[in-house]
Design a protein around this motif. Structure first.
Motif, PDB file in Angstrom:
ATOM      1  N   THR A 308      74.406  15.349 -63.666  1.00 51.39           N
ATOM      2  CA  THR A 308      73.231  15.942 -62.979  1.00 51.39           C
ATOM      3  C   THR A 308      73.271  17.904 -62.411  1.00 51.39           C
ATOM      4  OG1 THR A 308      72.081  14.154 -62.517  1.00 51.39           O
ATOM      5  CG2 THR A 308      70.938  16.226 -61.406  1.00 51.39           C
ATOM      6  N   LEU A 309      74.604  17.735 -62.119  1.00 49.01           N
ATOM      7  CA  LEU A 309      75.064  19.606 -61.598  1.00 49.01           C
ATOM      8  C   LEU A 309      75.201  20.485 -62.510  1.00 49.01           C
ATOM      9  CD1 LEU A 309      74.650  20.750 -58.392  1.00 49.01           C
ATOM     10  CD2 LEU A 309      74.150  18.075 -58.669  1.00 49.01           C
ATOM     11  N   LEU A 310      75.717  19.907 -63.633  1.00 44.84           N
ATOM     12  CA  LEU A 310      76.122  20.446 -64.692  1.00 44.84           C
ATOM     13  C   LEU A 310      75.101  21.133 -65.457  1.00 44.84           C
ATOM     14  CD1 LEU A 310      79.356  19.030 -65.889  1.00 44.84           C
ATOM     15  CD2 LEU A 310      79.535  20.575 -64.807  1.00 44.84           C
ATOM     16  N   SER A 311      73.881  19.963 -65.400  1.00 41.38           N
ATOM     17  CA  SER A 311      72.865  20.506 -66.241  1.00 41.38           C
ATOM     18  C   SER A 311      71.792  21.192 -65.462  1.00 41.38           C
ATOM     19  CB  SER A 311      72.169  19.020 -66.464  1.00 41.38           C
ATOM     20  OG  SER A 311      72.858  18.188 -67.266  1.00 41.38           O
ATOM     21  N   LEU A 312      71.746  20.663 -63.899  1.00 41.39           N
ATOM     22  CA  LEU A 312      71.026  22.249 -62.761  1.00 41.39           C
ATOM     23  C   LEU A 312      71.328  23.150 -63.220  1.00 41.39           C
ATOM     24  CD1 LEU A 312      69.178  21.412 -60.899  1.00 41.39           C
ATOM     25  CD2 LEU A 312      71.056  21.328 -59.164  1.00 41.39           C
ATOM     26  N   ILE A 313      72.889  23.663 -63.042  1.00 44.27           N
ATOM     27  CA  ILE A 313      73.596  25.113 -63.288  1.00 44.27           C
ATOM     28  C   ILE A 313      73.220  26.017 -64.543  1.00 44.27           C
ATOM     29  CG2 ILE A 313      74.898  26.528 -62.478  1.00 44.27           C
ATOM     30  CD1 ILE A 313      73.331  24.945 -60.464  1.00 44.27           C
ATOM     31  N   LYS A 314      73.279  25.154 -65.422  1.00 41.52           N
ATOM     32  CA  LYS A 314      73.969  26.002 -66.783  1.00 41.52           C
ATOM     33  C   LYS A 314      73.176  26.255 -67.601  1.00 41.52           C
ATOM     34  CE  LYS A 314      72.922  22.584 -70.252  1.00 41.52           C
ATOM     35  NZ  LYS A 314      71.211  23.332 -71.063  1.00 41.52           N
ATOM     36  N   ASN A 315      71.559  26.273 -67.381  1.00 43.43           N
ATOM     37  CA  ASN A 315      70.428  27.366 -68.496  1.00 43.43           C
ATOM     38  C   ASN A 315      70.247  28.349 -66.726  1.00 43.43           C
ATOM     39  OD1 ASN A 315      70.904  26.855 -70.133  1.00 43.43           O
ATOM     40  ND2 ASN A 315      69.541  25.064 -69.900  1.00 43.43           N
ATOM     41  N   GLN A 316      70.821  28.540 -65.528  1.00 42.52           N
ATOM     42  CA  GLN A 316      70.558  29.395 -64.108  1.00 42.52           C
ATOM     43  C   GLN A 316      70.656  30.972 -64.127  1.00 42.52           C
ATOM     44  OE1 GLN A 316      69.775  28.394 -60.488  1.00 42.52           O
ATOM     45  NE2 GLN A 316      70.296  26.231 -60.640  1.00 42.52           N
ATOM     46  N   PRO A 317      69.829  31.663 -64.786  1.00 42.95           N
ATOM     47  CA  PRO A 317      69.836  33.225 -64.574  1.00 42.95           C
ATOM     48  C   PRO A 317      70.568  33.835 -62.922  1.00 42.95           C
ATOM     49  CG  PRO A 317      67.623  33.415 -64.837  1.00 42.95           C
ATOM     50  CD  PRO A 317      67.955  32.025 -64.741  1.00 42.95           C
ATOM     51  N   LEU A 318      70.967  34.747 -62.419  1.00 43.36           N
ATOM     52  CA  LEU A 318      71.626  35.387 -61.334  1.00 43.36           C
ATOM     53  C   LEU A 318      70.870  35.702 -61.512  1.00 43.36           C
ATOM     54  CD1 LEU A 318      74.966  36.406 -62.366  1.00 43.36           C
ATOM     55  CD2 LEU A 318      74.790  34.300 -61.231  1.00 43.36           C
ATOM     56  N   SER A 319      70.185  35.701 -59.850  1.00 42.89           N
ATOM     57  CA  SER A 319      71.527  35.276 -58.779  1.00 42.89           C
ATOM     58  C   SER A 319      70.465  33.572 -58.314  1.00 42.89           C
ATOM     59  CB  SER A 319      71.432  36.108 -57.427  1.00 42.89           C
ATOM     60  OG  SER A 319      70.113  36.064 -56.733  1.00 42.89           O
ATOM     61  N   TYR A 320      70.208  33.367 -57.080  1.00 42.31           N
ATOM     62  CA  TYR A 320      69.629  32.815 -56.575  1.00 42.31           C
ATOM     63  C   TYR A 320      68.301  32.111 -56.822  1.00 42.31           C
ATOM     64  CZ  TYR A 320      67.478  29.198 -53.577  1.00 42.31           C
ATOM     65  OH  TYR A 320      66.880  27.156 -52.981  1.00 42.31           O
ATOM     66  N   ASN A 321      68.330  30.489 -57.600  1.00 42.79           N
ATOM     67  CA  ASN A 321      67.038  29.984 -58.094  1.00 42.79           C
ATOM     68  C   ASN A 321      67.075  28.626 -57.475  1.00 42.79           C
ATOM     69  OD1 ASN A 321      66.495  31.237 -60.626  1.00 42.79           O
ATOM     70  ND2 ASN A 321      68.373  30.674 -60.681  1.00 42.79           N
ATOM     71  N   ARG A 322      65.896  27.501 -57.398  1.00 41.88           N
ATOM     72  CA  ARG A 322      64.884  27.237 -56.134  1.00 41.88           C
ATOM     73  C   ARG A 322      65.328  25.859 -57.413  1.00 41.88           C
ATOM     74  NH1 ARG A 322      60.513  26.692 -52.639  1.00 41.88           N
ATOM     75  NH2 ARG A 322      61.029  24.929 -51.299  1.00 41.88           N
ATOM     76  N   ASP A 323      65.921  26.263 -58.020  1.00 42.06           N
ATOM     77  CA  ASP A 323      66.733  24.948 -59.343  1.00 42.06           C
ATOM     78  C   ASP A 323      68.087  24.111 -58.128  1.00 42.06           C
ATOM     79  OD1 ASP A 323      65.578  26.784 -61.281  1.00 42.06           O
ATOM     80  OD2 ASP A 323      66.599  25.445 -62.655  1.00 42.06           O
ATOM     81  N   ASN A 324      68.249  25.058 -57.316  1.00 44.47           N
ATOM     82  CA  ASN A 324      69.638  24.438 -56.659  1.00 44.47           C
ATOM     83  C   ASN A 324      69.294  23.947 -55.678  1.00 44.47           C
ATOM     84  OD1 ASN A 324      71.112  25.867 -58.386  1.00 44.47           O
ATOM     85  ND2 ASN A 324      71.161  28.032 -57.081  1.00 44.47           N
ATOM     86  N   GLN A 325      67.940  23.786 -54.959  1.00 43.81           N
ATOM     87  CA  GLN A 325      67.443  22.800 -53.838  1.00 43.81           C
ATOM     88  C   GLN A 325      68.056  21.632 -54.426  1.00 43.81           C
ATOM     89  OE1 GLN A 325      63.307  23.782 -52.236  1.00 43.81           O
ATOM     90  NE2 GLN A 325      62.641  20.796 -53.205  1.00 43.81           N
ATOM     91  N   GLU A 326      67.723  21.212 -55.749  1.00 41.05           N
ATOM     92  CA  GLU A 326      68.179  19.732 -56.108  1.00 41.05           C
ATOM     93  C   GLU A 326      69.839  18.946 -56.137  1.00 41.05           C
ATOM     94  OE1 GLU A 326      65.883  17.087 -57.328  1.00 41.05           O
ATOM     95  OE2 GLU A 326      64.219  19.030 -56.114  1.00 41.05           O
ATOM     96  N   ASP A 327      70.482  20.215 -55.384  1.00 40.53           N
ATOM     97  CA  ASP A 327      71.653  19.843 -55.323  1.00 40.53           C
ATOM     98  C   ASP A 327      71.917  18.977 -54.904  1.00 40.53           C
ATOM     99  OD1 ASP A 327      71.285  21.856 -53.311  1.00 40.53           O
ATOM    100  OD2 ASP A 327      72.568  22.080 -54.259  1.00 40.53           O
ATOM    101  N   LYS A 328      71.189  18.980 -53.491  1.00 39.34           N
ATOM    102  CA  LYS A 328      72.035  17.964 -52.580  1.00 39.34           C
ATOM    103  C   LYS A 328      71.485  16.179 -52.412  1.00 39.34           C
ATOM    104  CE  LYS A 328      70.276  22.408 -49.852  1.00 39.34           C
ATOM    105  NZ  LYS A 328      70.230  22.246 -50.829  1.00 39.34           N
ATOM    106  N   GLY A 329      70.498  16.209 -53.225  1.00 41.85           N
ATOM    107  CA  GLY A 329      70.404  14.561 -53.261  1.00 41.85           C
ATOM    108  C   GLY A 329      71.771  14.064 -54.682  1.00 41.85           C
ATOM    109  N   PRO A 330      72.025  13.936 -55.369  1.00 42.71           N
ATOM    110  CA  PRO A 330      73.128  13.801 -55.787  1.00 42.71           C
ATOM    111  C   PRO A 330      74.449  13.948 -55.283  1.00 42.71           C
ATOM    112  CG  PRO A 330      71.620  15.438 -57.704  1.00 42.71           C
ATOM    113  CD  PRO A 330      71.399  15.642 -56.103  1.00 42.71           C
TER     114      PRO A 330
END
Length: 461
Positions: A308-330
């Motif tokens: 899940t985390l690898l998939s979450l990060i792989k297409n994000q451009p720099l720098s911060y994106n709100r996608d990263n909010q989803e890192d904590k649950g897993p």
């Protein structure tokens, strides 16, 4: 519509739609970070005061207010508000209500982007210590068990088939090695967790002459990030923690699998503690290894959380994106599994009673010393491939005659090769077999004791 978030609502004419607010709120997950968020805010306020952004009176108010908020949270009297999105804004809003305008200065030069990375790294440092402590407890149990079983004969397996004789102590130390590597990985992960991002701002840095290194040291970090863009968008440390947990979960799953198999009536190698097993709602005789099964099954989600985390990060451009909010649950899910599974596995192994007779029966049931026969022929000067073929013929003969390899007569063995003498039978004895495997790391009790001594040194036992 809901009330505008005063932390960022200035440029907006319209209020946030209720459905958007509910969809984007993370407070139910990230409120776990309240301690780290408050610690980070206290340290940042001190850095602001040192930089001349706030005065000593304002610093005192901020610290006092944050202390009150922490007490409210820990006494379950804090009013978490979904409309304020996350742990950071909930605490900042509460602080303003307690101390007034001084609270509005706390976020000067700081973004939630560098704030959340700081909080999360501090949280993971603490959780890493807890996980390491649990691994160490399990390693200590394994060492003590192995020491008490250093002479216990059992069959070793490959392809789930009886392969060569080993000792139970040797096998338990194999489990130790797996988990010892896990312990090392968590140690290594902490090196990168101890790099502070605080002072990086939203992505471009901080203009208020904050002493980032002093700030980092005050929070227990050892170094600071070198690039503010990377600092706020980096989630390598989350992925690394998830990888460490998932690989440890795989190791715990393999151990549990063996405990499950060994506790079956077909093997009867181990009796697991009754208080860690369950029964059947229909079959009164059942004693099921449910805890081991749950450790085995639960490890699957740690692999899923990593992906899940690898998939979450792989297409994000720099720098911060709100996608990263989803890192904590897993992440929090995997940490919960890690601590629970280590605790229950330690209890299972500590209370396990091994059935030496069943193990010994399997050692002497089959042709477990066939490799030793081949190696005996090698010592007689026969090339190994030829010796392997001769030993295979001996196994074939024993099976045809419904005998064990060690039950074949010297006359029968000499028909296979004239170099075979009476001394062959001591090489067909499983006990002699294990004592001969005296290479470093081997199953000979003398070597296993050395492995145990080394392990005790590492654990400082």
């Amino acid at each position: 519509m809901v009330k505008k978030n005063t932390s960022w609502g200035g440029r907006f004419k319209k209020q946030t739609a209720e459905k958007a607010q509910k969809f984007s709120s993370s407070i139910n997950v990230d409120k776990k970070l309240y301690k780290e968020d408050i610690s980070g805010s206290v340290a940042y306020a001190e850095a602001l005061q040192s930089a001349g952004v706030i005065n000593k009176s304002e610093l005192a108010k901020i610290k006092s207010g944050l202390k009150q908020i922490k007490q409210k949270i820990e006494s379950d009297k804090f009013n978490w508000q979904e409309a304020l999105e996350d742990v950071h804004m909930n605490i900042e809003s509460a602080l303003e209500k307690i101390i007034g305008s001084a609270a509005k200065k706390l976020h000067t030069g700081r973004s939630r982007n560098d704030q959340v990375v700081t909080d999360l790294k501090l949280h993971l440092l603490e959780k890493s210590k807890e996980i390491k402590s649990c691994i160490t407890d399990l390693l200590e149990v394994l060492v003590l068990k192995a020491e008490s079983e250093v002479d216990t004969l059992m069959p070793g397996f490959t392809h789930m088939q009886i392969a060569q004789p080993i000792t139970l102590g040797h096998h338990l130390m194999a489990w130790f090695e797996m988990l010892s590597r896990d312990l090392d990985r968590f140690e290594e992960c902490e090196i990168r967790l101890k790099i502070s991002p605080l002072g990086s701002g939203a992505l471009a840095g901080n203009k208020f002459k904050i002493n980032r290194m002093k700030l980092a040291k005050s929070l227990g970090f050892s170094e600071i990030t070198k690039n503010s863009i990377d600092a706020v968008s980096d989630r390598d440390y989350v992925i690394e923690m998830l990888f460490n947990i998932s690989l440890m979960g795989v190791h715990l799953s393999r151990i549990s699998e063996e405990l499950i198999i060994w506790s079956s009536s077909q093997f009867d190698y181990v009796d697991l503690p009754e208080e860690l097993c369950t029964g059947s709602s229909i079959m009164p005789q059942k004693k099921n290894p449910d805890m081991a099964e749950l450790v085995r099954g639960g490890s699957s989600k740690t692999i899923g959380n990593l992906v899940t985390l690898l998939s979450l990060i792989k297409n994000q451009p720099l720098s911060y994106n709100r996608d990263n909010q989803e890192d904590k649950g897993p992440l929090f899910d995997s940490i919960e599994y890690a601590l629970g599974s280590l605790d229950i596995t330690t209890a299972m192994i500590a209370g396990a009673e091994f059935n030496h007779d069943s193990m010994l029966t399997d050692v002497y049931d089959g042709h477990i010393c066939a490799t030793d026969l081949a190696e005996y022929l090698v010592m007689k000067g026969i090339p190994f491939r030829d010796a392997h073929a001769i030993s295979g013929k001996a196994v074939q003969l024993a099976e045809t005659s419904d005998l064990l390899l060690s039950e074949l007569s010297l006359k029968d063995l000499k028909k296979l090769n004239a170099l075979i003498e009476k001394d062959v039978f001591k090489h067909l004895d499983p006990l002699k077999s294990i004592t001969s495997k005296s290479s470093i790391g081997g199953t000979a009790p003398s070597q296993v004791l050395k492995q145990i001594a080394h392990a005790k040194d590492k654990l400082k036992l």
